[in-house]
Scaffold this motif. Sequence first.
Motif, PDB file in Angstrom:
ATOM      1  N   ASP A 148      44.210  20.511  40.497  1.00 49.75           N
ATOM      2  CA  ASP A 148      42.921  20.043  40.672  1.00 49.75           C
ATOM      3  C   ASP A 148      41.771  20.852  40.725  1.00 49.75           C
ATOM      4  O   ASP A 148      42.038  22.113  41.114  1.00 49.75           O
ATOM      5  N   ALA A 149      40.713  20.471  40.156  1.00 50.33           N
ATOM      6  CA  ALA A 149      39.482  21.483  40.184  1.00 50.33           C
ATOM      7  C   ALA A 149      39.071  21.461  41.563  1.00 50.33           C
ATOM      8  O   ALA A 149      39.194  20.525  42.396  1.00 50.33           O
ATOM      9  N   GLY A 150      38.572  22.942  42.084  1.00 49.37           N
ATOM     10  CA  GLY A 150      38.096  22.906  43.419  1.00 49.37           C
ATOM     11  C   GLY A 150      36.609  22.234  43.581  1.00 49.37           C
ATOM     12  O   GLY A 150      35.692  22.958  43.348  1.00 49.37           O
ATOM     13  N   ILE A 151      36.597  21.319  44.098  1.00 49.04           N
ATOM     14  CA  ILE A 151      35.682  20.571  44.634  1.00 49.04           C
ATOM     15  C   ILE A 151      35.771  19.988  46.016  1.00 49.04           C
ATOM     16  O   ILE A 151      36.386  19.034  46.164  1.00 49.04           O
ATOM     17  N   THR A 152      34.690  20.185  46.774  1.00 51.77           N
ATOM     18  CA  THR A 152      34.886  19.585  48.294  1.00 51.77           C
ATOM     19  C   THR A 152      33.541  19.015  48.629  1.00 51.77           C
ATOM     20  O   THR A 152      32.340  19.846  48.293  1.00 51.77           O
ATOM     21  N   GLN A 153      33.678  17.964  49.294  1.00 48.29           N
ATOM     22  CA  GLN A 153      32.424  17.432  49.908  1.00 48.29           C
ATOM     23  C   GLN A 153      32.313  17.394  51.183  1.00 48.29           C
ATOM     24  O   GLN A 153      33.422  17.155  51.862  1.00 48.29           O
ATOM     25  N   THR A 194      15.885   9.913  60.397  1.00 50.42           N
ATOM     26  CA  THR A 194      16.475  11.482  60.441  1.00 50.42           C
ATOM     27  C   THR A 194      16.683  11.957  59.169  1.00 50.42           C
ATOM     28  O   THR A 194      17.243  11.295  58.259  1.00 50.42           O
ATOM     29  N   PRO A 195      16.453  13.254  59.000  1.00 50.63           N
ATOM     30  CA  PRO A 195      17.152  14.009  57.721  1.00 50.63           C
ATOM     31  C   PRO A 195      18.610  14.124  57.710  1.00 50.63           C
ATOM     32  O   PRO A 195      19.227  14.313  58.811  1.00 50.63           O
ATOM     33  N   VAL A 196      18.935  14.058  56.370  1.00 50.09           N
ATOM     34  CA  VAL A 196      20.733  14.182  56.353  1.00 50.09           C
ATOM     35  C   VAL A 196      20.800  15.199  54.987  1.00 50.09           C
ATOM     36  O   VAL A 196      20.444  14.800  54.066  1.00 50.09           O
ATOM     37  N   THR A 197      21.735  16.042  55.322  1.00 52.10           N
ATOM     38  CA  THR A 197      22.143  16.849  53.978  1.00 52.10           C
ATOM     39  C   THR A 197      23.632  16.828  53.888  1.00 52.10           C
ATOM     40  O   THR A 197      24.470  16.956  54.830  1.00 52.10           O
ATOM     41  N   LEU A 198      23.933  16.368  52.582  1.00 47.92           N
ATOM     42  CA  LEU A 198      25.435  16.279  52.397  1.00 47.92           C
ATOM     43  C   LEU A 198      25.719  17.524  51.347  1.00 47.92           C
ATOM     44  O   LEU A 198      24.748  18.284  50.562  1.00 47.92           O
ATOM     45  N   ARG A 199      26.806  18.274  51.535  1.00 48.51           N
ATOM     46  CA  ARG A 199      27.055  19.289  50.632  1.00 48.51           C
ATOM     47  C   ARG A 199      28.209  19.035  49.738  1.00 48.51           C
ATOM     48  O   ARG A 199      29.207  18.468  50.134  1.00 48.51           O
ATOM     49  N   CYS A 200      27.943  19.824  48.480  1.00 51.78           N
ATOM     50  CA  CYS A 200      29.041  19.859  47.460  1.00 51.78           C
ATOM     51  C   CYS A 200      29.566  21.355  47.140  1.00 51.78           C
ATOM     52  O   CYS A 200      28.407  22.093  47.053  1.00 51.78           O
ATOM     53  N   HIS A 201      30.611  21.464  47.587  1.00 51.59           N
ATOM     54  CA  HIS A 201      31.042  22.996  47.123  1.00 51.59           C
ATOM     55  C   HIS A 201      32.168  23.206  46.039  1.00 51.59           C
ATOM     56  O   HIS A 201      33.233  22.280  46.042  1.00 51.59           O
ATOM     57  N   GLN A 202      31.963  23.992  44.935  1.00 51.94           N
ATOM     58  CA  GLN A 202      32.933  23.970  43.942  1.00 51.94           C
ATOM     59  C   GLN A 202      33.326  25.539  43.815  1.00 51.94           C
ATOM     60  O   GLN A 202      32.615  26.567  44.066  1.00 51.94           O
ATOM     61  N   THR A 203      34.526  25.476  43.255  1.00 51.31           N
ATOM     62  CA  THR A 203      35.235  27.033  43.021  1.00 51.31           C
ATOM     63  C   THR A 203      35.679  27.189  41.790  1.00 51.31           C
ATOM     64  O   THR A 203      36.317  28.296  41.510  1.00 51.31           O
ATOM     65  N   GLU A 204      35.044  26.277  40.714  1.00 53.59           N
ATOM     66  CA  GLU A 204      35.340  26.407  39.341  1.00 53.59           C
ATOM     67  C   GLU A 204      34.338  27.131  38.463  1.00 53.59           C
ATOM     68  O   GLU A 204      34.345  27.105  37.267  1.00 53.59           O
ATOM     69  N   ASN A 205      33.185  27.600  39.066  1.00 53.38           N
ATOM     70  CA  ASN A 205      32.066  27.967  38.437  1.00 53.38           C
ATOM     71  C   ASN A 205      31.528  27.398  37.247  1.00 53.38           C
ATOM     72  O   ASN A 205      31.186  27.885  36.068  1.00 53.38           O
ATOM     73  N   HIS A 206      31.718  25.955  37.516  1.00 53.39           N
ATOM     74  CA  HIS A 206      31.230  24.909  36.432  1.00 53.39           C
ATOM     75  C   HIS A 206      29.697  25.047  36.458  1.00 53.39           C
ATOM     76  O   HIS A 206      29.019  25.199  37.717  1.00 53.39           O
ATOM     77  N   ARG A 207      29.135  24.980  35.416  1.00 54.83           N
ATOM     78  CA  ARG A 207      27.597  24.754  35.382  1.00 54.83           C
ATOM     79  C   ARG A 207      26.849  23.706  35.722  1.00 54.83           C
ATOM     80  O   ARG A 207      25.800  23.897  36.473  1.00 54.83           O
TER      81      ARG A 207
END
Lengths: 113, 115
Positions: A1-6, A17-30
């Motif tokens: 699986d491609a490395g993508i985590t939310q 209220t303000p909210v921030t969601l994060r997306c992190h990838q380890t695939e170096n995709h553009r």
Amino acid sequence: DAGITQSPRHKVTETGTPVTLRCHQTENHRYMYWYRQDPGHGLRLIHYSYGVKDTDKGEVSDGYSVSRSKTEDFLLTLESATSSQTSVYFCAISLDRGPSGYTFGSGTRLTVV
Amino acid sequence: DQQVKQNSPSLSVQEGRISILNCDYTNSMFDYFLWYKKYPAEGPTFLISISSIKDKNEDGRFTVFLNKSAKHLSLHIVPSQPGDSAVYFCAASDRSGGSNYKLTFGKGTLLTVNP
């Protein structure tokens, strides 16, 4: 699986209220994308990025902002959360015009009360 | 204006029979089409795709047909299995367009395969 985590996977927040969601990838995709999924609406594009500091609006961008300071991270911010932003948010990544399109994360379920 | 339409919100079939999911599009610039499958509490996953230069693509039990003149594509699942029960999204892209690469999704069809 491609490395993508939310993160987070689930969040309950109060209106205004303000909210921030994060997306992190380890695939170096553009390319990176934020979608929301709602009953009767399917998947709708909020914002996307085609490189570091390069972002653009999707079809439902009002009330949302994004930032991409590093290739691996794409942040989605709800500046002042409203009940209409209660949804499931999906991040996706794509190398380019590849044959399988996007790889999606597992989603963040956001509830605004 | 919805550019990718899945007009059937749900479909129910018996195990072993054929499932046919339909998708229509309006943008004549779309040249690549994909189907994604989504289980509850998971992200969508790629299933099968087709380029506009083809009219059929097959992968095991899954076949996608493209009718460009009608701007219509369909996904056939034969034979259907209970594990195929999921939401299926049709997606389309214009791969010729510049530096932006975006997929436009339909609203999805919930497939239920009954044992």
